[in-house]
Scaffold this active site. Structure first.
Site, PDB file in Angstrom:
ATOM      1  N   ASP B   6     -18.951  -6.234 -34.573  1.00 19.66           N
ATOM      2  CA  ASP B   6     -17.581  -6.292 -34.075  1.00 19.66           C
ATOM      3  C   ASP B   6     -16.965  -7.596 -34.569  1.00 19.66           C
ATOM      4  O   ASP B   6     -17.671  -8.503 -35.004  1.00 19.66           O
ATOM      5  CB  ASP B   6     -17.583  -6.253 -32.540  1.00 19.66           C
ATOM      6  N   SER B   7     -15.649  -7.680 -34.457  1.00 18.15           N
ATOM      7  CA  SER B   7     -14.958  -8.902 -34.828  1.00 18.15           C
ATOM      8  C   SER B   7     -15.308 -10.082 -33.922  1.00 18.15           C
ATOM      9  O   SER B   7     -15.056 -11.226 -34.274  1.00 18.15           O
ATOM     10  CB  SER B   7     -13.454  -8.672 -34.749  1.00 18.15           C
ATOM     11  N   TYR B  38      -9.738  -9.575 -35.659  1.00 10.72           N
ATOM     12  CA  TYR B  38      -9.393  -8.809 -36.859  1.00 10.72           C
ATOM     13  C   TYR B  38      -8.046  -8.085 -36.703  1.00 10.72           C
ATOM     14  O   TYR B  38      -7.419  -7.738 -37.690  1.00 10.72           O
ATOM     15  CB  TYR B  38     -10.449  -7.731 -37.135  1.00 10.72           C
ATOM     16  N   GLY B  39      -7.654  -7.834 -35.469  1.00  7.01           N
ATOM     17  CA  GLY B  39      -6.591  -6.873 -35.175  1.00  7.01           C
ATOM     18  C   GLY B  39      -5.210  -7.212 -35.714  1.00  7.01           C
ATOM     19  O   GLY B  39      -4.340  -6.343 -35.753  1.00  7.01           O
ATOM     20  N   CYS B  69     -16.002  -1.777 -33.462  1.00  8.79           N
ATOM     21  CA  CYS B  69     -14.717  -2.456 -33.555  1.00  8.79           C
ATOM     22  C   CYS B  69     -13.725  -1.420 -34.056  1.00  8.79           C
ATOM     23  O   CYS B  69     -13.929  -0.823 -35.111  1.00  8.79           O
ATOM     24  CB  CYS B  69     -14.836  -3.610 -34.560  1.00  8.79           C
ATOM     25  N   ASN B  70     -12.699  -1.180 -33.275  1.00  6.21           N
ATOM     26  CA  ASN B  70     -11.740  -0.159 -33.684  1.00  6.21           C
ATOM     27  C   ASN B  70     -10.999  -0.518 -34.958  1.00  6.21           C
ATOM     28  O   ASN B  70     -10.731   0.337 -35.796  1.00  6.21           O
ATOM     29  CB  ASN B  70     -10.716   0.075 -32.571  1.00  6.21           C
ATOM     30  N   THR B  71     -10.659  -1.800 -35.104  1.00  4.88           N
ATOM     31  CA  THR B  71      -9.909  -2.207 -36.289  1.00  4.88           C
ATOM     32  C   THR B  71     -10.739  -1.949 -37.546  1.00  4.88           C
ATOM     33  O   THR B  71     -10.255  -1.362 -38.518  1.00  4.88           O
ATOM     34  CB  THR B  71      -9.513  -3.693 -36.181  1.00  4.88           C
ATOM     35  N   GLU B 148     -10.162 -12.209 -23.278  1.00  3.30           N
ATOM     36  CA  GLU B 148     -11.025 -13.345 -23.642  1.00  3.30           C
ATOM     37  C   GLU B 148     -10.817 -14.529 -22.704  1.00  3.30           C
ATOM     38  O   GLU B 148     -11.719 -15.347 -22.537  1.00  3.30           O
ATOM     39  CB  GLU B 148     -10.799 -13.727 -25.106  1.00  3.30           C
ATOM     40  N   CYS B 180      -9.633  -0.112 -28.591  1.00  3.00           N
ATOM     41  CA  CYS B 180     -10.068  -1.482 -28.905  1.00  3.00           C
ATOM     42  C   CYS B 180     -11.197  -1.789 -27.939  1.00  3.00           C
ATOM     43  O   CYS B 180     -11.092  -1.500 -26.745  1.00  3.00           O
ATOM     44  CB  CYS B 180      -8.921  -2.469 -28.710  1.00  3.00           C
ATOM     45  N   THR B 181     -12.276  -2.358 -28.468  1.00  2.00           N
ATOM     46  CA  THR B 181     -13.456  -2.535 -27.609  1.00  2.00           C
ATOM     47  C   THR B 181     -13.272  -3.606 -26.529  1.00  2.00           C
ATOM     48  O   THR B 181     -14.120  -3.738 -25.648  1.00  2.00           O
ATOM     49  CB  THR B 181     -14.715  -2.845 -28.463  1.00  2.00           C
ATOM     50  N   HIS B 182     -12.192  -4.364 -26.591  1.00  2.00           N
ATOM     51  CA  HIS B 182     -11.918  -5.285 -25.480  1.00  2.00           C
ATOM     52  C   HIS B 182     -11.332  -4.556 -24.263  1.00  2.00           C
ATOM     53  O   HIS B 182     -11.428  -5.046 -23.139  1.00  2.00           O
ATOM     54  CB  HIS B 182     -10.884  -6.343 -25.886  1.00  2.00           C
TER      55      HIS B 182
END
Lengths: 264, 264
Positions: B6-7, B38-39, B69-71, B148, B180-182
Protein backbone atom coordinates in the site's frame (compact mmCIF):
# COMPACT_ATOMS: atom_id res chain seq x y z
CA UNK A 1 21.00 31.93 -10.68
CA UNK A 2 19.00 31.40 -7.48
CA UNK A 3 17.89 27.87 -6.63
CA UNK A 4 14.90 27.13 -4.45
CA UNK A 5 13.30 23.85 -3.47
CA UNK A 6 10.39 22.63 -1.40
CA UNK A 7 8.56 19.39 -0.71
CA UNK A 8 5.83 20.47 -3.12
CA UNK A 9 3.87 23.57 -4.04
CA UNK A 10 4.08 25.38 -0.67
CA UNK A 11 7.51 26.84 -1.43
CA UNK A 12 5.95 28.82 -4.26
CA UNK A 13 5.04 31.33 -1.54
CA UNK A 14 8.80 31.98 -1.40
CA UNK A 15 8.93 32.30 -5.19
CA UNK A 16 6.08 34.78 -4.94
CA UNK A 17 8.05 36.83 -2.40
CA UNK A 18 11.09 36.63 -4.70
CA UNK A 19 9.11 37.82 -7.73
CA UNK A 20 7.66 40.71 -5.74
CA UNK A 21 11.11 41.97 -4.86
CA UNK A 22 13.12 40.87 -7.89
CA UNK A 23 10.79 40.14 -10.80
CA UNK A 24 13.67 39.91 -13.29
CA UNK A 25 15.95 37.55 -11.38
CA UNK A 26 17.09 34.18 -12.72
CA UNK A 27 15.81 31.27 -10.66
CA UNK A 28 15.11 27.56 -10.70
CA UNK A 29 12.46 26.14 -8.36
CA UNK A 30 11.97 22.46 -7.67
CA UNK A 31 8.82 21.16 -5.95
CA UNK A 32 9.10 17.50 -4.96
CA UNK A 33 5.43 16.80 -5.62
CA UNK A 34 6.12 13.10 -6.25
CA UNK A 35 7.06 12.59 -2.58
CA UNK A 36 5.16 15.40 -0.89
CA UNK A 37 4.57 15.99 1.99
CA UNK A 38 7.81 15.92 4.02
CA UNK A 39 6.27 17.13 7.28
CA UNK A 40 5.25 13.76 8.67
CA UNK A 41 8.28 11.79 7.48
CA UNK A 42 11.41 10.84 9.42
CA UNK A 43 14.54 13.03 9.68
CA UNK A 44 16.60 10.51 7.67
CA UNK A 45 14.11 10.48 4.81
CA UNK A 46 13.76 14.27 4.75
CA UNK A 47 17.56 14.63 4.69
CA UNK A 48 17.89 12.22 1.77
CA UNK A 49 15.16 13.96 -0.21
CA UNK A 50 16.65 17.41 0.48
CA UNK A 51 20.05 16.30 -0.86
CA UNK A 52 18.48 15.07 -4.09
CA UNK A 53 16.43 18.26 -4.46
CA UNK A 54 19.49 20.45 -3.89
CA UNK A 55 21.50 18.43 -6.41
CA UNK A 56 18.80 19.12 -9.00
CA UNK A 57 18.77 22.91 -8.62
CA UNK A 58 22.58 23.05 -8.44
CA UNK A 59 22.80 20.92 -11.60
CA UNK A 60 20.54 23.51 -13.22
CA UNK A 61 22.84 26.36 -12.36
CA UNK A 62 21.96 27.52 -8.84
CA UNK A 63 24.77 29.50 -7.17
CA UNK A 64 22.75 29.98 -3.98
CA UNK A 65 20.11 27.58 -2.66
CA UNK A 66 17.13 28.80 -0.68
CA UNK A 67 15.59 25.89 1.19
CA UNK A 68 11.99 27.03 0.80
CA UNK A 69 10.66 24.30 3.10
CA UNK A 70 10.63 24.55 6.86
CA UNK A 71 10.82 20.80 7.37
CA UNK A 72 13.94 20.49 5.19
CA UNK A 73 15.42 23.64 6.75
CA UNK A 74 14.81 22.21 10.20
CA UNK A 75 16.25 18.77 9.50
CA UNK A 76 18.69 18.88 6.60
CA UNK A 77 20.61 22.17 6.54
CA UNK A 78 23.88 20.95 8.12
CA UNK A 79 23.97 17.91 5.82
CA UNK A 80 23.24 20.05 2.75
CA UNK A 81 26.03 22.49 3.57
CA UNK A 82 28.46 19.64 4.22
CA UNK A 83 27.55 17.88 0.96
CA UNK A 84 27.81 20.97 -1.25
CA UNK A 85 30.53 23.03 0.46
CA UNK A 86 30.91 25.53 -2.39
CA UNK A 87 27.26 26.56 -2.51
CA UNK A 88 25.70 28.78 0.15
CA UNK A 89 22.39 27.53 1.59
CA UNK A 90 19.80 29.71 3.29
CA UNK A 91 16.96 28.05 5.16
CA UNK A 92 13.71 29.62 6.30
CA UNK A 93 14.20 28.92 10.01
CA UNK A 94 16.98 31.39 10.88
CA UNK A 95 15.51 34.49 9.19
CA UNK A 96 12.10 33.84 10.78
CA UNK A 97 13.65 33.28 14.21
CA UNK A 98 15.72 36.46 13.86
CA UNK A 99 12.65 38.43 12.84
CA UNK A 100 10.81 37.17 15.92
CA UNK A 101 13.76 38.01 18.16
CA UNK A 102 14.04 41.49 16.66
CA UNK A 103 10.42 42.20 17.59
CA UNK A 104 11.17 41.62 21.26
CA UNK A 105 8.45 40.15 23.45
CA UNK A 106 8.97 37.32 25.88
CA UNK A 107 6.77 34.68 24.25
CA UNK A 108 7.18 33.54 20.65
CA UNK A 109 4.67 31.16 19.09
CA UNK A 110 5.70 28.76 16.31
CA UNK A 111 3.43 26.61 14.19
CA UNK A 112 4.64 24.01 11.68
CA UNK A 113 4.52 20.40 10.57
CA UNK A 114 5.07 17.56 13.03
CA UNK A 115 8.61 17.02 11.76
CA UNK A 116 9.52 20.71 12.16
CA UNK A 117 8.01 20.95 15.64
CA UNK A 118 9.55 17.66 16.79
CA UNK A 119 12.97 18.82 15.61
CA UNK A 120 12.87 21.59 18.23
CA UNK A 121 14.92 23.76 15.86
CA UNK A 122 12.82 26.92 16.19
CA UNK A 123 13.10 26.87 19.97
CA UNK A 124 16.87 26.52 19.70
CA UNK A 125 17.34 29.25 17.07
CA UNK A 126 14.86 31.76 18.54
CA UNK A 127 16.57 31.45 21.92
CA UNK A 128 19.94 31.99 20.32
CA UNK A 129 18.82 35.47 19.22
CA UNK A 130 16.44 36.15 22.12
CA UNK A 131 17.90 34.22 25.05
CA UNK A 132 15.13 35.13 27.49
CA UNK A 133 12.22 34.28 25.20
CA UNK A 134 9.85 31.43 25.83
CA UNK A 135 9.01 29.50 22.67
CA UNK A 136 5.60 27.83 22.43
CA UNK A 137 5.22 25.40 19.53
CA UNK A 138 2.23 23.67 17.99
CA UNK A 139 2.12 21.19 15.12
CA UNK A 140 -0.78 21.83 12.72
CA UNK A 141 -0.77 18.73 10.48
CA UNK A 142 -4.10 19.41 8.76
CA UNK A 143 -3.17 22.88 7.50
CA UNK A 144 -1.19 21.52 4.52
CA UNK A 145 -4.00 19.35 3.11
CA UNK A 146 -6.52 22.13 3.78
CA UNK A 147 -4.41 24.62 1.81
CA UNK A 148 -3.79 22.12 -0.99
CA UNK A 149 -7.56 21.60 -1.22
CA UNK A 150 -7.95 25.37 -1.59
CA UNK A 151 -10.14 25.49 1.55
CA UNK A 152 -8.64 28.81 2.61
CA UNK A 153 -11.80 30.44 3.87
CA UNK A 154 -13.70 27.36 4.91
CA UNK A 155 -15.66 26.50 8.04
CA UNK A 156 -13.46 23.44 8.63
CA UNK A 157 -10.29 25.49 8.32
CA UNK A 158 -11.65 28.00 10.84
CA UNK A 159 -12.40 25.18 13.30
CA UNK A 160 -8.88 23.81 12.91
CA UNK A 161 -7.33 27.28 13.30
CA UNK A 162 -9.26 27.70 16.54
CA UNK A 163 -8.30 24.26 17.77
CA UNK A 164 -4.59 24.46 16.92
CA UNK A 165 -4.04 28.09 17.91
CA UNK A 166 -6.12 28.42 21.08
CA UNK A 167 -3.19 27.36 23.32
CA UNK A 168 -0.98 30.00 21.66
CA UNK A 169 -3.61 32.69 22.04
CA UNK A 170 -4.16 31.75 25.66
CA UNK A 171 -0.43 31.90 26.29
CA UNK A 172 -0.43 35.51 25.02
CA UNK A 173 2.37 35.10 22.52
CA UNK A 174 3.55 38.43 21.15
CA UNK A 175 4.59 37.02 17.77
CA UNK A 176 3.76 33.92 15.79
CA UNK A 177 6.09 32.34 13.24
CA UNK A 178 4.34 30.61 10.32
CA UNK A 179 6.85 27.77 10.24
CA UNK A 180 5.62 26.10 7.06
CA UNK A 181 5.56 27.59 3.59
CA UNK A 182 1.93 26.55 3.09
CA UNK A 183 0.72 28.62 6.00
CA UNK A 184 0.96 32.13 4.44
CA UNK A 185 -2.19 31.18 2.54
CA UNK A 186 -3.99 31.13 5.88
CA UNK A 187 -2.27 34.28 7.16
CA UNK A 188 -5.30 36.57 7.25
CA UNK A 189 -7.48 33.99 9.04
CA UNK A 190 -4.68 33.26 11.49
CA UNK A 191 -4.10 36.98 12.08
CA UNK A 192 -7.82 37.48 12.70
CA UNK A 193 -7.93 34.64 15.22
CA UNK A 194 -4.77 35.70 17.07
CA UNK A 195 -5.74 39.38 17.22
CA UNK A 196 -4.08 42.55 15.96
CA UNK A 197 -1.46 42.73 18.70
CA UNK A 198 0.21 39.51 17.62
CA UNK A 199 2.81 39.98 14.91
CA UNK A 200 2.51 37.12 12.42
CA UNK A 201 5.84 36.33 10.74
CA UNK A 202 5.74 34.88 7.26
CA UNK A 203 9.01 33.02 6.69
CA UNK A 204 8.68 33.39 2.89
CA UNK A 205 9.20 37.14 3.07
CA UNK A 206 11.99 37.17 5.60
CA UNK A 207 14.08 34.54 3.83
CA UNK A 208 14.02 36.50 0.57
CA UNK A 209 14.94 39.65 2.45
CA UNK A 210 17.92 37.97 4.06
CA UNK A 211 19.07 36.39 0.80
CA UNK A 212 18.93 39.79 -0.95
CA UNK A 213 20.99 41.40 1.76
CA UNK A 214 23.66 38.69 1.65
CA UNK A 215 23.78 38.04 -2.11
CA UNK A 216 22.49 41.23 -3.81
CA UNK A 217 24.13 40.49 -7.17
CA UNK A 218 21.95 37.43 -7.73
CA UNK A 219 18.80 39.53 -7.44
CA UNK A 220 19.73 42.15 -10.06
CA UNK A 221 17.31 42.37 -12.99
CA UNK A 222 18.28 40.33 -16.05
CA UNK A 223 17.24 41.32 -19.52
CA UNK A 224 15.87 37.93 -20.43
CA UNK A 225 15.51 36.17 -17.08
CA UNK A 226 15.59 32.37 -16.88
CA UNK A 227 12.77 31.40 -14.56
CA UNK A 228 12.28 27.69 -14.29
CA UNK A 229 9.61 25.90 -12.27
CA UNK A 230 9.97 22.13 -12.06
CA UNK A 231 8.07 19.41 -10.25
CA UNK A 232 9.00 15.76 -9.71
CA UNK A 233 5.37 14.88 -10.39
CA UNK A 234 3.70 17.14 -12.88
CA UNK A 235 -0.04 17.46 -12.82
CA UNK A 236 -2.59 19.99 -13.90
CA UNK A 237 -3.33 20.54 -10.20
CA UNK A 238 0.16 21.81 -9.34
CA UNK A 239 0.16 24.01 -12.46
CA UNK A 240 -3.22 25.40 -11.45
CA UNK A 241 -2.12 26.11 -7.89
CA UNK A 242 1.17 27.62 -9.08
CA UNK A 243 -0.55 29.81 -11.65
CA UNK A 244 -3.08 31.11 -9.16
CA UNK A 245 -0.46 31.72 -6.47
CA UNK A 246 2.02 33.44 -8.75
CA UNK A 247 -0.62 35.32 -10.73
CA UNK A 248 0.68 34.19 -14.09
CA UNK A 249 0.43 31.05 -16.18
CA UNK A 250 2.81 28.30 -15.01
CA UNK A 251 3.53 25.05 -16.82
CA UNK A 252 5.81 23.06 -14.53
CA UNK A 253 8.49 21.02 -16.22
CA UNK A 254 9.06 17.42 -15.18
CA UNK A 255 12.17 17.12 -13.02
CA UNK A 256 14.21 13.95 -13.17
CA UNK A 257 16.23 13.49 -10.01
CA UNK A 258 19.62 11.84 -10.13
CA UNK A 259 19.43 8.21 -9.09
CA UNK A 260 20.17 7.54 -5.47
CA UNK A 261 23.12 5.40 -4.47
CA UNK A 262 22.27 1.71 -4.53
CA UNK A 263 20.26 0.83 -1.42
CA UNK A 264 19.40 -2.84 -1.93
CA UNK B 1 3.79 -16.41 1.19
CA UNK B 2 1.26 -13.66 0.53
CA UNK B 3 2.56 -10.21 -0.42
CA UNK B 4 0.61 -7.02 0.17
CA UNK B 5 1.53 -3.43 -0.44
CA UNK B 6 0.00 0.00 0.00
CA UNK B 7 1.04 3.62 -0.25
CA UNK B 8 1.31 3.77 3.53
CA UNK B 9 -0.54 2.56 6.60
CA UNK B 10 -4.06 2.37 5.09
CA UNK B 11 -3.46 -1.08 3.59
CA UNK B 12 -3.12 -2.45 7.09
CA UNK B 13 -6.92 -2.65 7.04
CA UNK B 14 -6.38 -5.41 4.47
CA UNK B 15 -3.81 -7.06 6.75
CA UNK B 16 -6.38 -6.87 9.54
CA UNK B 17 -8.95 -8.62 7.33
CA UNK B 18 -6.30 -11.22 6.44
CA UNK B 19 -5.43 -11.87 10.09
CA UNK B 20 -9.10 -12.24 10.99
CA UNK B 21 -9.57 -14.98 8.43
CA UNK B 22 -6.11 -16.57 8.38
CA UNK B 23 -4.21 -15.62 11.54
CA UNK B 24 -1.45 -18.17 10.88
CA UNK B 25 -0.70 -17.32 7.24
CA UNK B 26 2.74 -16.21 6.01
CA UNK B 27 2.73 -12.66 4.68
CA UNK B 28 4.90 -9.68 3.89
CA UNK B 29 3.36 -6.20 3.90
CA UNK B 30 5.07 -3.11 2.52
CA UNK B 31 3.76 0.38 3.32
CA UNK B 32 5.44 3.07 1.22
CA UNK B 33 5.33 5.64 4.01
CA UNK B 34 8.33 7.52 2.56
CA UNK B 35 6.27 8.59 -0.46
CA UNK B 36 2.73 8.47 0.89
CA UNK B 37 0.10 9.46 -0.19
CA UNK B 38 -0.40 8.18 -3.75
CA UNK B 39 -3.95 9.46 -4.16
CA UNK B 40 -3.10 12.92 -5.46
CA UNK B 41 -0.14 11.93 -7.63
CA UNK B 42 -0.04 11.28 -11.38
CA UNK B 43 -0.75 7.90 -13.00
CA UNK B 44 2.89 7.61 -14.20
CA UNK B 45 4.27 8.19 -10.71
CA UNK B 46 1.81 5.79 -9.07
CA UNK B 47 2.69 3.11 -11.64
CA UNK B 48 6.42 3.53 -11.01
CA UNK B 49 5.99 3.35 -7.24
CA UNK B 50 3.72 0.28 -7.49
CA UNK B 51 6.35 -1.58 -9.54
CA UNK B 52 9.00 -0.90 -6.92
CA UNK B 53 6.68 -1.91 -4.10
CA UNK B 54 5.74 -5.15 -5.85
CA UNK B 55 9.39 -5.94 -6.52
CA UNK B 56 10.06 -5.63 -2.78
CA UNK B 57 7.38 -8.08 -1.64
CA UNK B 58 8.25 -10.53 -4.44
CA UNK B 59 11.93 -10.32 -3.48
CA UNK B 60 10.83 -11.24 0.03
CA UNK B 61 9.05 -14.38 -1.14
CA UNK B 62 5.54 -13.34 -2.18
CA UNK B 63 3.86 -15.89 -4.48
CA UNK B 64 0.70 -13.80 -4.76
CA UNK B 65 0.51 -10.01 -4.50
CA UNK B 66 -2.53 -8.25 -3.09
CA UNK B 67 -2.48 -4.62 -4.14
CA UNK B 68 -3.93 -3.26 -0.89
CA UNK B 69 -4.24 0.26 -2.27
CA UNK B 70 -7.10 1.46 -4.40
CA UNK B 71 -5.05 4.10 -6.18
CA UNK B 72 -2.40 1.57 -7.24
CA UNK B 73 -5.10 -1.00 -8.10
CA UNK B 74 -6.85 1.60 -10.23
CA UNK B 75 -3.75 2.80 -12.08
CA UNK B 76 -1.05 0.15 -12.06
CA UNK B 77 -2.54 -3.35 -12.24
CA UNK B 78 -1.99 -4.02 -15.98
CA UNK B 79 1.63 -2.81 -15.76
CA UNK B 80 2.28 -4.91 -12.65
CA UNK B 81 0.92 -8.05 -14.27
CA UNK B 82 2.95 -7.41 -17.42
CA UNK B 83 6.16 -6.78 -15.46
CA UNK B 84 5.87 -9.86 -13.23
CA UNK B 85 4.10 -12.38 -15.50
CA UNK B 86 4.67 -15.35 -13.16
CA UNK B 87 3.08 -13.79 -10.10
CA UNK B 88 -0.69 -13.37 -9.77
CA UNK B 89 -1.88 -9.92 -8.68
CA UNK B 90 -5.22 -9.17 -7.06
CA UNK B 91 -6.30 -5.57 -6.72
CA UNK B 92 -9.04 -4.18 -4.49
CA UNK B 93 -11.13 -2.69 -7.30
CA UNK B 94 -12.52 -5.82 -8.95
CA UNK B 95 -13.69 -7.63 -5.77
CA UNK B 96 -15.40 -4.46 -4.51
CA UNK B 97 -17.06 -3.84 -7.87
CA UNK B 98 -18.24 -7.47 -8.02
CA UNK B 99 -19.63 -7.23 -4.49
CA UNK B 100 -21.57 -4.11 -5.45
CA UNK B 101 -22.88 -5.75 -8.62
CA UNK B 102 -23.92 -8.86 -6.67
CA UNK B 103 -26.07 -6.71 -4.38
CA UNK B 104 -28.15 -5.49 -7.31
CA UNK B 105 -29.55 -1.99 -7.18
CA UNK B 106 -29.34 0.49 -10.00
CA UNK B 107 -27.13 3.14 -8.39
CA UNK B 108 -23.70 2.39 -6.94
CA UNK B 109 -21.77 5.04 -5.04
CA UNK B 110 -17.96 5.05 -4.99
CA UNK B 111 -15.70 7.22 -2.85
CA UNK B 112 -11.92 7.34 -3.16
CA UNK B 113 -8.87 9.50 -3.69
CA UNK B 114 -8.70 11.98 -6.55
CA UNK B 115 -6.44 9.66 -8.54
CA UNK B 116 -8.80 6.70 -8.14
CA UNK B 117 -11.89 8.72 -9.02
CA UNK B 118 -10.20 10.41 -11.99
CA UNK B 119 -9.11 7.04 -13.35
CA UNK B 120 -12.79 6.10 -13.85
CA UNK B 121 -11.87 2.48 -13.14
CA UNK B 122 -14.71 1.76 -10.70
CA UNK B 123 -17.30 2.95 -13.17
CA UNK B 124 -15.83 0.71 -15.84
CA UNK B 125 -15.53 -2.39 -13.66
CA UNK B 126 -18.88 -2.03 -11.85
CA UNK B 127 -20.64 -1.69 -15.20
CA UNK B 128 -18.87 -4.76 -16.50
CA UNK B 129 -20.60 -6.84 -13.81
CA UNK B 130 -23.80 -4.78 -13.57
CA UNK B 131 -24.27 -3.32 -17.06
CA UNK B 132 -27.37 -1.31 -16.19
CA UNK B 133 -26.01 0.29 -13.04
CA UNK B 134 -25.34 3.98 -12.69
CA UNK B 135 -22.07 4.71 -10.89
CA UNK B 136 -21.81 7.93 -8.88
CA UNK B 137 -18.30 8.82 -7.75
CA UNK B 138 -16.93 11.34 -5.29
CA UNK B 139 -13.32 12.11 -4.39
CA UNK B 140 -12.82 12.65 -0.63
CA UNK B 141 -9.25 13.98 -0.42
CA UNK B 142 -9.38 15.01 3.25
CA UNK B 143 -10.40 11.58 4.57
CA UNK B 144 -6.84 10.20 4.41
CA UNK B 145 -5.23 12.97 6.51
CA UNK B 146 -8.19 12.89 8.92
CA UNK B 147 -7.76 9.15 9.46
CA UNK B 148 -3.98 9.48 9.79
CA UNK B 149 -4.55 12.13 12.46
CA UNK B 150 -6.78 9.67 14.30
CA UNK B 151 -9.73 12.09 14.04
CA UNK B 152 -12.16 9.24 13.52
CA UNK B 153 -15.01 10.55 15.62
CA UNK B 154 -14.34 14.26 15.29
CA UNK B 155 -16.62 17.20 14.55
CA UNK B 156 -14.48 18.12 11.51
CA UNK B 157 -14.65 14.58 10.14
CA UNK B 158 -18.44 14.63 10.52
CA UNK B 159 -18.64 17.90 8.60
CA UNK B 160 -16.51 16.49 5.81
CA UNK B 161 -18.54 13.26 5.68
CA UNK B 162 -21.69 15.34 5.31
CA UNK B 163 -20.11 17.54 2.64
CA UNK B 164 -18.59 14.75 0.54
CA UNK B 165 -21.45 12.25 0.86
CA UNK B 166 -24.53 14.46 0.57
CA UNK B 167 -24.65 14.13 -3.24
CA UNK B 168 -24.48 10.33 -2.91
CA UNK B 169 -27.22 10.27 -0.29
CA UNK B 170 -29.38 12.58 -2.39
CA UNK B 171 -28.87 10.32 -5.39
CA UNK B 172 -30.24 7.40 -3.34
CA UNK B 173 -27.38 5.02 -4.03
CA UNK B 174 -28.17 1.50 -2.88
CA UNK B 175 -24.57 0.60 -2.12
CA UNK B 176 -21.40 2.55 -1.44
CA UNK B 177 -17.91 1.26 -2.16
CA UNK B 178 -15.21 2.51 0.22
CA UNK B 179 -12.64 2.84 -2.56
CA UNK B 180 -9.64 3.64 -0.37
CA UNK B 181 -8.11 1.42 2.27
CA UNK B 182 -8.11 4.25 4.81
CA UNK B 183 -11.86 4.63 4.70
CA UNK B 184 -12.89 1.53 6.69
CA UNK B 185 -11.82 3.48 9.78
CA UNK B 186 -14.70 5.85 9.05
CA UNK B 187 -17.11 3.05 8.18
CA UNK B 188 -19.50 3.42 11.13
CA UNK B 189 -19.77 7.22 10.71
CA UNK B 190 -20.28 6.81 6.96
CA UNK B 191 -22.90 4.11 7.53
CA UNK B 192 -24.71 6.34 10.02
CA UNK B 193 -24.77 9.25 7.58
CA UNK B 194 -25.87 7.18 4.58
CA UNK B 195 -28.59 5.32 6.48
CA UNK B 196 -29.20 1.64 7.17
CA UNK B 197 -30.57 0.84 3.73
CA UNK B 198 -27.26 1.61 2.02
CA UNK B 199 -24.87 -1.33 1.92
CA UNK B 200 -21.35 -0.06 2.62
CA UNK B 201 -18.70 -2.21 0.92
CA UNK B 202 -15.30 -2.39 2.54
CA UNK B 203 -12.79 -3.40 -0.13
CA UNK B 204 -10.39 -4.78 2.50
CA UNK B 205 -12.75 -7.65 3.37
CA UNK B 206 -13.80 -8.53 -0.15
CA UNK B 207 -10.26 -8.65 -1.54
CA UNK B 208 -9.17 -11.14 1.14
CA UNK B 209 -12.27 -13.21 0.48
CA UNK B 210 -11.51 -13.38 -3.24
CA UNK B 211 -7.83 -14.18 -2.67
CA UNK B 212 -8.77 -17.04 -0.32
CA UNK B 213 -11.16 -18.50 -2.86
CA UNK B 214 -8.61 -18.36 -5.66
CA UNK B 215 -5.45 -19.33 -3.74
CA UNK B 216 -6.62 -21.31 -0.67
CA UNK B 217 -3.27 -23.03 -0.11
CA UNK B 218 -1.56 -19.74 0.71
CA UNK B 219 -3.98 -19.09 3.56
CA UNK B 220 -3.48 -22.40 5.38
CA UNK B 221 -2.21 -22.05 8.94
CA UNK B 222 1.58 -22.36 9.33
CA UNK B 223 3.14 -23.60 12.51
CA UNK B 224 5.58 -20.74 12.82
CA UNK B 225 4.16 -18.13 10.43
CA UNK B 226 6.45 -15.50 8.92
CA UNK B 227 4.59 -12.22 9.24
CA UNK B 228 6.62 -9.25 8.11
CA UNK B 229 5.53 -5.61 8.19
CA UNK B 230 7.87 -3.17 6.47
CA UNK B 231 7.76 0.55 5.80
CA UNK B 232 9.93 2.64 3.50
CA UNK B 233 9.97 5.31 6.20
CA UNK B 234 9.86 3.91 9.70
CA UNK B 235 8.57 6.10 12.46
CA UNK B 236 6.99 5.61 15.85
CA UNK B 237 3.78 7.01 14.37
CA UNK B 238 3.35 4.22 11.78
CA UNK B 239 4.20 1.61 14.42
CA UNK B 240 1.64 3.16 16.76
CA UNK B 241 -1.06 3.23 14.09
CA UNK B 242 -0.24 -0.32 12.97
CA UNK B 243 -0.26 -1.64 16.54
CA UNK B 244 -3.59 -0.04 17.34
CA UNK B 245 -5.19 -1.17 14.07
CA UNK B 246 -3.93 -4.74 14.24
CA UNK B 247 -4.44 -5.06 17.98
CA UNK B 248 -0.93 -6.29 18.65
CA UNK B 249 2.49 -4.72 18.97
CA UNK B 250 4.06 -3.92 15.58
CA UNK B 251 7.61 -2.79 14.99
CA UNK B 252 7.88 -2.05 11.28
CA UNK B 253 11.15 -2.96 9.61
CA UNK B 254 12.84 -0.47 7.30
CA UNK B 255 12.35 -1.48 3.67
CA UNK B 256 15.06 -0.65 1.16
CA UNK B 257 13.63 -0.48 -2.33
CA UNK B 258 15.72 -1.54 -5.31
CA UNK B 259 17.21 1.45 -7.08
CA UNK B 260 15.23 2.74 -9.98
CA UNK B 261 16.72 2.69 -13.47
CA UNK B 262 18.84 5.76 -14.14
CA UNK B 263 16.56 8.69 -14.85
CA UNK B 264 18.99 11.61 -15.24
Amino acid sequence: MIGLFDSGVGGLTVVRALLEKAPQADFVYLGDTARTPYGNKSPETVERYALEDAEYVIRHGAELVIVACNTASALALPKLQESFPNIPFIGVVKPAAQAAAALGGDKVGVIGTKATVNSGIYEKVVRKYAPGAKVIQKACPLFVPLVEEGMLDDQVTKIMIRRYLTPLRQANVSSLILGCTHYPFLKSSIQRFMGKKVKVIDSANVVIQQAMEEYPALFLPKQDPKQLIAFTDTSSNSDKLASSWLGRPVKGIKAELAPEPVRV
